[in-house]
Design a protein around this motif. Structure first.
Motif, PDB file in Angstrom:
ATOM      1  N   ASN A   6       0.855  -1.181   0.000  1.00 45.95           N
ATOM      2  CA  ASN A   6       0.000   0.000   0.000  1.00 45.95           C
ATOM      3  C   ASN A   6       0.894   1.235   0.000  1.00 45.95           C
ATOM      4  OD1 ASN A   6      -1.745   2.115   0.463  1.00 45.95           O
ATOM      5  ND2 ASN A   6      -2.881   1.079   2.092  1.00 45.95           N
ATOM      6  N   ARG A   7       1.057   1.858  -1.154  1.00 38.58           N
ATOM      7  CA  ARG A   7       1.953   3.010  -1.297  1.00 38.58           C
ATOM      8  C   ARG A   7       1.330   4.290  -0.759  1.00 38.58           C
ATOM      9  NH1 ARG A   7       6.893   0.766  -1.859  1.00 38.58           N
ATOM     10  NH2 ARG A   7       6.829  -0.841  -3.441  1.00 38.58           N
ATOM     11  N   GLU A  39       2.990  -0.993  -6.846  1.00 40.39           N
ATOM     12  CA  GLU A  39       2.146  -1.575  -5.791  1.00 40.39           C
ATOM     13  C   GLU A  39       2.368  -3.078  -5.664  1.00 40.39           C
ATOM     14  OE1 GLU A  39      -1.661  -0.388  -4.905  1.00 40.39           O
ATOM     15  OE2 GLU A  39      -1.167   1.724  -5.091  1.00 40.39           O
TER      16      GLU A  39
END
Length: 110
Positions: A6-7, A39
């Motif tokens: 989860n960027r 991702e």
């Protein structure tokens, strides 16, 4: 191994998800780190055959066509903290004098 990272979360937010008892952090450095990259990533580890300087580690990444990804390493350790039972410690060199490592001490992990 493939991971989805989860960027949208900061490195600090990712670190807070780790199930470790002890966390020794330099808040100024942590704040400067970015959770950037794709991702979905393919994690690959390597163990140097000799001691390497910080710069040599960064050159080793390039020679293997790898990019250090702290966000992905934290995600992996969040999902599989038992890796530190097998490896004893995992480290990542991010820049010349910026690195992170995760280790096992006694009965706990750090």
């Amino acid at each position: 191994m493939k991971l989805k990272v989860n960027r949208k979360l900061s490195i600090k937010q990712l670190l807070n998800k780790l199930p470790f008892e002890n966390k020794y952090l330099n808040d100024k450095v942590v704040k400067s780190l970015k959770n950037e990259g794709p991702e979905e990533v393919e994690m690959e580890f390597f163990k140097p055959s000799k001691y390497l300087t910080n710069q040599e580690v960064l050159e080793e990444y390039k020679s293997r066509n790898l990019e250090p990804d702290l966000g992905a390493l934290i995600k992996l350790l969040t999902q599989q903290p038992e890796l530190l039972e097998e490896k004893n410690y995992l480290g990542i060199q991010l820049r010349d004098n910026v690195f992170a490592y995760f280790c096992r001490r006694g009965g706990g992990r750090c």
